[in-house]
Design an enzyme around this catalytic site. Structure first.
Site, mmCIF file in Angstrom:
data_model
loop_
_atom_site.group_PDB
_atom_site.id
_atom_site.type_symbol
_atom_site.label_atom_id
_atom_site.label_comp_id
_atom_site.label_asym_id
_atom_site.label_seq_id
_atom_site.Cartn_x
_atom_site.Cartn_y
_atom_site.Cartn_z
ATOM 1 N N ILE A 10 0.826 -1.231 0.000
ATOM 2 C CA ILE A 10 0.000 0.000 0.000
ATOM 3 C C ILE A 10 0.850 1.267 0.000
ATOM 4 O O ILE A 10 0.388 2.329 -0.438
ATOM 5 C CB ILE A 10 -0.984 0.000 1.198
ATOM 6 C CG1 ILE A 10 -2.083 1.055 0.990
ATOM 7 C CG2 ILE A 10 -0.242 0.201 2.530
ATOM 8 C CD1 ILE A 10 -3.275 0.905 1.888
ATOM 9 N N SER A 124 3.202 -9.026 -14.423
ATOM 10 C CA SER A 124 3.899 -7.956 -15.151
ATOM 11 C C SER A 124 4.203 -8.320 -16.605
ATOM 12 O O SER A 124 4.544 -9.471 -16.918
ATOM 13 C CB SER A 124 5.216 -7.675 -14.426
ATOM 14 O OG SER A 124 6.079 -6.910 -15.230
ATOM 15 N N GLU A 126 6.819 -7.645 -17.873
ATOM 16 C CA GLU A 126 8.234 -8.053 -17.857
ATOM 17 C C GLU A 126 8.344 -9.581 -18.065
ATOM 18 O O GLU A 126 9.383 -10.079 -18.486
ATOM 19 C CB GLU A 126 8.843 -7.621 -16.519
ATOM 20 C CG GLU A 126 10.323 -7.832 -16.350
ATOM 21 C CD GLU A 126 11.228 -6.903 -17.150
ATOM 22 O OE1 GLU A 126 10.751 -5.890 -17.686
ATOM 23 O OE2 GLU A 126 12.427 -7.221 -17.255
ATOM 24 N N TYR A 148 13.810 -10.537 -11.764
ATOM 25 C CA TYR A 148 12.466 -10.021 -11.460
ATOM 26 C C TYR A 148 11.427 -10.669 -12.375
ATOM 27 O O TYR A 148 10.379 -11.137 -11.918
ATOM 28 C CB TYR A 148 12.454 -8.491 -11.623
ATOM 29 C CG TYR A 148 11.063 -7.891 -11.601
ATOM 30 C CD1 TYR A 148 10.411 -7.624 -10.409
ATOM 31 C CD2 TYR A 148 10.394 -7.582 -12.801
ATOM 32 C CE1 TYR A 148 9.137 -7.074 -10.388
ATOM 33 C CE2 TYR A 148 9.126 -7.030 -12.797
ATOM 34 C CZ TYR A 148 8.499 -6.779 -11.585
ATOM 35 O OH TYR A 148 7.235 -6.247 -11.578
ATOM 36 N N LYS A 152 8.292 -13.075 -11.365
ATOM 37 C CA LYS A 152 6.892 -12.764 -11.697
ATOM 38 C C LYS A 152 6.233 -13.919 -12.470
ATOM 39 O O LYS A 152 5.035 -14.149 -12.335
ATOM 40 C CB LYS A 152 6.805 -11.461 -12.495
ATOM 41 C CG LYS A 152 6.950 -10.199 -11.645
ATOM 42 C CD LYS A 152 5.727 -9.957 -10.763
ATOM 43 C CE LYS A 152 5.877 -8.688 -9.934
ATOM 44 N NZ LYS A 152 4.778 -8.490 -8.957
ATOM 45 N N HIS A 178 3.148 1.208 -15.962
ATOM 46 C CA HIS A 178 2.251 2.336 -15.683
ATOM 47 C C HIS A 178 2.920 3.249 -14.672
ATOM 48 O O HIS A 178 3.568 2.815 -13.737
ATOM 49 C CB HIS A 178 0.876 1.861 -15.220
ATOM 50 C CG HIS A 178 0.921 0.775 -14.202
ATOM 51 N ND1 HIS A 178 1.159 -0.538 -14.532
ATOM 52 C CD2 HIS A 178 0.795 0.819 -12.864
ATOM 53 C CE1 HIS A 178 1.162 -1.270 -13.436
ATOM 54 N NE2 HIS A 178 0.958 -0.474 -12.404
#
Ligand code: NAP
Ligand code: G4F
Length: 326
Positions: A10, A124, A126, A148, A152, A178
């Site tokens: 958050i 993602s 990615e 990474y 994911k 984004h």
């Protein structure tokens, strides 16, 4: 009775926009935050009095079980991750523990505490890495190019696996890049918008970047969190690509951002080996037609609007620190 949502991550860019959206929709919002020696609530300080913040960490399954038991959410949005690709090359094990295994810990905690919880996994683009087709959609095979990206891919498949094995309402949102004025300063878009503002205000003379030819499908984070919420309102869990369908190079981003303040990027941008990656993702562009058809979602903010809003926000942020500008 108000619906209850738990957001991990958050304090991050997306977490802050999603929390705002869910509060607007009347949710009781709980945010999981990890222990830190300094406060990391800058992005949510304006809504902090309307949130319940609870301690927990994706590295610690007992803490996840405790959060779920105490707050009994109807929806869980797993946005927490070690999310910076460059760092994942230097810290691949930490990235795997958080961004990959952290998803299993949370899914298992949900299975144990309340399997009726609806779960969103922040997957993602990615994962598409060295792309095998253009544009990329939900059926495009993955070819990750960083620790990474690999983590994911694991997070995506474990989400699908818990959906199929235990009938959890577990959805994977495959979001393309984004951005926003709340983007971390290490990511290229914010690095550029912040750099442009610093140069315009006379605080810097150059901006050091890596690969200017990489192409990304950049959207606005405020638009994308709405897609996350829409996914969890569907009767059945599924996977969705969220993207604008347009791709632009880092060079184009620079051109527009510097141009917005009347400067030529070629006078200020310096390429620096330190910012190149051991393996690069050269081109991403998404096909979000499934999200458009099923969720009724489409992006609202154009690339040019995004660049301008980020530069304007950084100019406003820094203007009281500037010397007489260029
Ligand atoms: P971000 O700004 O980097 O935020 C990451 C969040 O994860 C922060 O709140 C961070 O907390 C938290 N976190 C990190 N490690 C944690 C741990 N071990 N336990 C609990 N919390 C932890 O990322 P974002 O841009 O908002 O992205 C949100 C999610 O979407 C991430 O999973 C990211 O990988 C994914 N994603 C992002 C994009 C994009 O373009 N933004 C695209 C596709 C997918 P601290 O504040 O304490 O560091
Ligand atoms: O802004 P970036 O660091 O984002 P990247 O690697 O695309 O990852 C972001 O988007 C993913 C979605 O596809 C998310 F999953 C992930 O969590 C993150 O939000 O780099 C974008 C491009 C890269 O090709 C990079 O090589 O910009 C290039 N670049 C060129 N100079 C640079 C720089 N990137 C950074 N961070 N800093 C530079 O100086």
């Amino acid at each position: 009775m108000a619906r209850r949502a738990l957001i991990t991550g958050i304090t991050g860019q997306d977490g802050s926009y999603l929390a705002e959206l869910l509060l607007e929709k009347g949710y009781e919002v709980t945010g999981m935050v990890r222990r830190s020696s300094t406060v990391t609530f800058e992005r949510i300080s304006h809504i902090q009095d309307r949130l319940t913040l609870v301690p927990g960490d994706l590295l610690d399954e007992a803490s996840l079980i405790e959060v779920l038991r105490s707050h009994r959410p109807h929806e869980v949005y797993n946005l927490a991750a070690q999310s910076f690709v460059q760092t994942s090359f230097g810290q691949p094990v930490l990235t795997g523990e958080t961004t990959a295994l952290g998803v299993t810990r949370l899914l298992d905690a949900i299975r144990l505490v309340d399997p009726d919880i609806r779960f969103y996994q922040a997957s993602s683009s990615e994962m598409f890495g060295k792309v095998v087709e253009v544009p990329q959609n939900e059926r495009t095979p993955f070819y990750p190019r960083s620790p990474y990206g690999v983590a994911k891919v694991y997070g995506h498949w474990i989400t699908v696996n818990y959906r199929e094995s235990y009938q959890l309402h577990a959805t994977s949102g495959i979001l393309f890049n984004h951005e926003s004025s709340r983007r971390g300063l290490e990511f290229v878009t914010r690095k550029i918008s912040h750099g442009v503002a610093r140069i315009k205000l006379g605080l810097d003379d150059e901006l050091r970047l890596g690969n200017l030819e990489a192409q990304r499908d950049w959207g606005y984070a405020g638009d994308y969190v709405e897609a996350m919420w829409l996914m969890l309102q569907q009767d059945a869990a599924d996977d969705y690509v969220i993207a604008t369908g347009e791709t632009h190079s880092v060079r184009e981003f620079c051109e527009l951002a510097f141009g917005h303040v009347g400067l030529d990027y070629e006078d200020f941008v310096v390429q620096d080996e330190r910012f190149f990656r051991p393996a690069e993702v050269d081109l991403l562009v998404g096909d979000a037609s499934k999200a458009r058809a099923v969720l009724g979602w489409k992006p609202k903010t154009s690339f040019e609007e995004l660049v301008h809003l980020m530069v304007d926000a950084d100019l406003a942020l820094l203007s009281d620190r500037g010397r007489p500008g260029r």
